[in-house]
Design a protein around this motif. Structure first.
Motif, PDB file in Angstrom:
ATOM      1  N   LYS A 114       0.819  -1.219   0.000  1.00 50.62           N
ATOM      2  CA  LYS A 114       0.000   0.000   0.000  1.00 50.62           C
ATOM      3  C   LYS A 114       0.851   1.267   0.000  1.00 50.62           C
ATOM      4  CE  LYS A 114      -4.206  -1.788   2.120  1.00 50.62           C
ATOM      5  NZ  LYS A 114      -5.219  -1.561   3.175  1.00 50.62           N
ATOM      6  N   LYS A 115       2.171   1.108   0.007  1.00 51.70           N
ATOM      7  CA  LYS A 115       3.108   2.230   0.018  1.00 51.70           C
ATOM      8  C   LYS A 115       2.854   3.166   1.197  1.00 51.70           C
ATOM      9  CE  LYS A 115       3.814   2.016  -4.978  1.00 51.70           C
ATOM     10  NZ  LYS A 115       3.798   2.724  -6.269  1.00 51.70           N
ATOM     11  N   LEU A 116       2.695   2.544   2.348  1.00 46.62           N
ATOM     12  CA  LEU A 116       2.470   3.298   3.576  1.00 46.62           C
ATOM     13  C   LEU A 116       3.667   4.205   3.854  1.00 46.62           C
ATOM     14  CD1 LEU A 116       0.329   3.329   5.954  1.00 46.62           C
ATOM     15  CD2 LEU A 116       1.952   1.900   7.187  1.00 46.62           C
ATOM     16  N   ARG A 117       3.402   5.425   4.268  1.00 47.66           N
ATOM     17  CA  ARG A 117       4.467   6.379   4.593  1.00 47.66           C
ATOM     18  C   ARG A 117       4.500   6.538   6.118  1.00 47.66           C
ATOM     19  NH1 ARG A 117       3.330  11.562   0.948  1.00 47.66           N
ATOM     20  NH2 ARG A 117       5.484  12.065   1.568  1.00 47.66           N
ATOM     21  N   PRO A 118       5.402   5.801   6.794  1.00 48.94           N
ATOM     22  CA  PRO A 118       5.341   5.703   8.257  1.00 48.94           C
ATOM     23  C   PRO A 118       5.475   7.026   8.988  1.00 48.94           C
ATOM     24  CG  PRO A 118       7.373   4.742   7.390  1.00 48.94           C
ATOM     25  CD  PRO A 118       6.483   4.985   6.229  1.00 48.94           C
ATOM     26  N   TYR A 119       6.269   7.961   8.448  1.00 48.54           N
ATOM     27  CA  TYR A 119       6.481   9.218   9.176  1.00 48.54           C
ATOM     28  C   TYR A 119       5.265  10.131   9.121  1.00 48.54           C
ATOM     29  CZ  TYR A 119      11.367   7.919   9.645  1.00 48.54           C
ATOM     30  OH  TYR A 119      12.522   7.271   9.982  1.00 48.54           O
ATOM     31  N   PHE A 120       4.291   9.786   8.287  1.00 49.26           N
ATOM     32  CA  PHE A 120       3.072  10.578   8.194  1.00 49.26           C
ATOM     33  C   PHE A 120       1.892   9.853   8.843  1.00 49.26           C
ATOM     34  CE2 PHE A 120       5.807  12.023   4.806  1.00 49.26           C
ATOM     35  CZ  PHE A 120       5.687  13.398   4.867  1.00 49.26           C
ATOM     36  N   CYS A 121       2.206   8.824   9.641  1.00 47.07           N
ATOM     37  CA  CYS A 121       1.162   8.040  10.299  1.00 47.07           C
ATOM     38  C   CYS A 121       1.302   8.176  11.817  1.00 47.07           C
ATOM     39  CB  CYS A 121       1.282   6.567   9.924  1.00 47.07           C
ATOM     40  SG  CYS A 121       1.207   6.235   8.153  1.00 47.07           S
ATOM     41  N   ALA A 122       0.225   7.841  12.496  1.00 54.80           N
ATOM     42  CA  ALA A 122       0.231   7.881  13.959  1.00 54.80           C
ATOM     43  C   ALA A 122       0.763   6.553  14.493  1.00 54.80           C
ATOM     44  CB  ALA A 122      -1.173   8.149  14.476  1.00 54.80           C
TER      45      ALA A 122
ATOM     46  N   SER B 290      -0.903  -1.159  16.357  1.00 52.13           N
ATOM     47  CA  SER B 290      -0.837   0.145  15.682  1.00 52.13           C
ATOM     48  C   SER B 290      -0.859  -0.015  14.169  1.00 52.13           C
ATOM     49  CB  SER B 290       0.421   0.902  16.120  1.00 52.13           C
ATOM     50  OG  SER B 290       1.596   0.247  15.680  1.00 52.13           O
ATOM     51  N   LEU B 291      -0.189  -1.046  13.657  1.00 53.24           N
ATOM     52  CA  LEU B 291      -0.206  -1.281  12.213  1.00 53.24           C
ATOM     53  C   LEU B 291      -1.589  -1.705  11.734  1.00 53.24           C
ATOM     54  CD1 LEU B 291       3.213  -3.110  11.641  1.00 53.24           C
ATOM     55  CD2 LEU B 291       2.548  -0.860  10.767  1.00 53.24           C
ATOM     56  N   GLU B 292      -2.235  -2.556  12.496  1.00 51.48           N
ATOM     57  CA  GLU B 292      -3.592  -2.980  12.119  1.00 51.48           C
ATOM     58  C   GLU B 292      -4.537  -1.793  12.078  1.00 51.48           C
ATOM     59  OE1 GLU B 292      -3.802  -7.628  13.648  1.00 51.48           O
ATOM     60  OE2 GLU B 292      -4.421  -6.010  15.004  1.00 51.48           O
ATOM     61  N   GLN B 293      -4.413  -0.918  13.052  1.00 53.36           N
ATOM     62  CA  GLN B 293      -5.273   0.279  13.078  1.00 53.36           C
ATOM     63  C   GLN B 293      -4.970   1.184  11.887  1.00 53.36           C
ATOM     64  OE1 GLN B 293      -5.124   2.349  16.797  1.00 53.36           O
ATOM     65  NE2 GLN B 293      -6.442   4.032  16.115  1.00 53.36           N
ATOM     66  N   GLU B 294      -3.691   1.381  11.587  1.00 49.73           N
ATOM     67  CA  GLU B 294      -3.310   2.259  10.487  1.00 49.73           C
ATOM     68  C   GLU B 294      -3.751   1.683   9.138  1.00 49.73           C
ATOM     69  OE1 GLU B 294      -2.216   5.737   9.197  1.00 49.73           O
ATOM     70  OE2 GLU B 294      -1.866   5.200  11.303  1.00 49.73           O
ATOM     71  N   LEU B 295      -3.800   0.352   9.046  1.00 52.40           N
ATOM     72  CA  LEU B 295      -4.177  -0.301   7.791  1.00 52.40           C
ATOM     73  C   LEU B 295      -5.680  -0.545   7.682  1.00 52.40           C
ATOM     74  CD1 LEU B 295      -1.216  -2.851   7.579  1.00 52.40           C
ATOM     75  CD2 LEU B 295      -1.589  -0.869   6.089  1.00 52.40           C
ATOM     76  N   GLY B 296      -6.432  -0.040   8.651  1.00 51.65           N
ATOM     77  CA  GLY B 296      -7.889  -0.049   8.532  1.00 51.65           C
ATOM     78  C   GLY B 296      -8.607  -1.203   9.186  1.00 51.65           C
ATOM     79  N   GLY B 297      -7.896  -2.105   9.840  1.00 59.39           N
ATOM     80  CA  GLY B 297      -8.533  -3.230  10.505  1.00 59.39           C
ATOM     81  C   GLY B 297      -9.117  -4.238   9.525  1.00 59.39           C
ATOM     82  N   GLY B 298      -9.827  -5.221  10.054  1.00 58.87           N
ATOM     83  CA  GLY B 298     -10.462  -6.224   9.208  1.00 58.87           C
ATOM     84  C   GLY B 298      -9.773  -7.567   9.259  1.00 58.87           C
TER      85      GLY B 298
END
Length: 365
Positions: A135-143, A184-192
């Motif tokens: 998903k090309k997550l940008r970690p420094y722009f995430c909580a 924290s990763l599960e939350q950032e990736l939307g759960g499910g």
């Protein structure tokens, strides 16, 4: 080289081999699982055949310990087959093969996972970081907490492979930190449901009991697959004792053997094992066992599929033979990672959490 290693080891080689997941479809499983945990059923079968051809006699962990201690004399070099973690793949693909060939083995169980739908932290993190990369997550722009960024950054920047980054990360952080990163990763990736890996399922107790009735042995591997050198003394005590008692209660056997998670151990952990009646502890140190050696620091060679893959990409009998005969160790071209670690004190653990701000607003316990 085998003769040289035999003389170095006190007259007999005692090879303890470690596996994790024996799978039916290696190529398919490789697309979604940690590579170093995998070996195909066919390659595993060939390992067993070639160990026999190399002059090894298959033995139980108890027999190996007795030979090392001088209580028994072995007529041939010994090979002990071990499995860590209790993956169901072992029940599906390794157990029938071992039973057919009459080869003993021991499985080390993290008992809180047996009979559940849970997945190990390392499998969950591998799965989540793969999704984050896709998903090309940008970690420094995430909580995300600092440890999550520490894991993600070198992988997303392609400075490390995911497997290498995960090895380093798990060796540095306690189980509580791993769980915080997972959440924290599960939350950032939307759960499910898609965030829980479908692969990596674990045996249930009925499967364990069935193997035990056929003569296979079981050892303890903590409750929650916990790297004990990163935990305080009360956690070490609980993880060791309660995992032993759970197997004894469920399977009606005496548990005497232990596998250190991540292969890491300390003098403090060994003292707890001895106090609770264990006879051995296995590491992941790829160096020879020696007659008269410490039964609580038994050396193991961790094997997976690619250790038998030659330069042309196909199975190599010669390479497998070199692995089993420790040719690379004799020649000095391998670099074994030693497992003895200074035990992290309660104060050090608390300071580490405070400095990194990993549990901001909470008091470390």
């Amino acid at each position: 080289m085998a003769a040289y290693r035999r003389s170095q080891s006190g007259g007999r080689r005692i090879l303890i081999v470690s596996y994790h997941r024996v799978v039916g479809d290696f190529t398919g499983e490789l697309q979604r699982s940690i590579p170093g945990l995998l070996i195909s059923q066919e390659t595993f079968r060939r390992h067993l055949e070639e160990a026999n051809q190399a002059g090894y006699e298959f033995a139980s962990i108890g027999d190996a310990v007795d030979v090392m201690a001088g209580r028994k004399v072995a007529k041939r070099d010994l090979c002990v087959i071990t499995f860590d973690d209790g993956y169901r793949d072992v029940y599906r693909y390794a157990y029938p093969l071992l039973k057919e060939m009459g080869i003993p083995a021991i499985v080390y169980l993290p008992t809180s996972f047996i009979g559940t739908e849970r997945r190990f932290n390392h499998d969950r993190l591998f799965h989540l970081v793969r999704i984050a990369k896709k998903k090309k997550l940008r970690p420094y722009f995430c909580a995300l907490p600092p440890p999550a960024i520490e894991l993600l950054e070198p992988v997303l920047a392609e400075k490390k492979t995911l497997s290498a980054a995960l090895d380093d990360f798990i060796g540095e952080h306690s189980a509580s930190v791993l769980l915080e990163v997972i959440e924290s990763l599960e939350q950032e990736l939307g759960g499910g449901k898609g965030l829980m890996p479908p692969q990596g399922d674990i045996m249930d107790w009925d499967e364990v009991r069935r193997m035990a009735r056929d003569g296979f042995e079981f050892g303890a591997h903590t409750l929650g697959h916990t790297v004990l050198t990163l935990e305080p003394p009360n956690v070490v005590e609980r993880e060791i004792l309660e995992s032993k008692l759970a197997i004894e209660r469920e399977v009606n056997i005496q548990v005497k053997d232990f596998a250190y998670c991540n292969g890491w151990y300390s003098d403090e952990i060994i003292r707890v094992l001895a106090a609770h009646g264990f006879r051995s502890g296995v590491t992941t140190e790829d160096v020879p066992n020696r007659i008269g050696g410490d039964p609580f620091t038994l050396k193991r060679k961790v094997m997976w599929e690619n250790f038998s893959i030659g330069m042309l990409g196909d199975y190599s009998t010669a390479l497998t033979g070199c692995q089993l005969d420790d040719c690379f160790g004799v020649l000095g071209v391998s670099s074994p990672v030693m497992g003895r670690r200074p035990h992290l004190s309660v104060v050090e653990a608390a300071n580490r959490l405070h400095i990194r701000g990993e549990f901001a607003g909470r008091t470390p316990t």
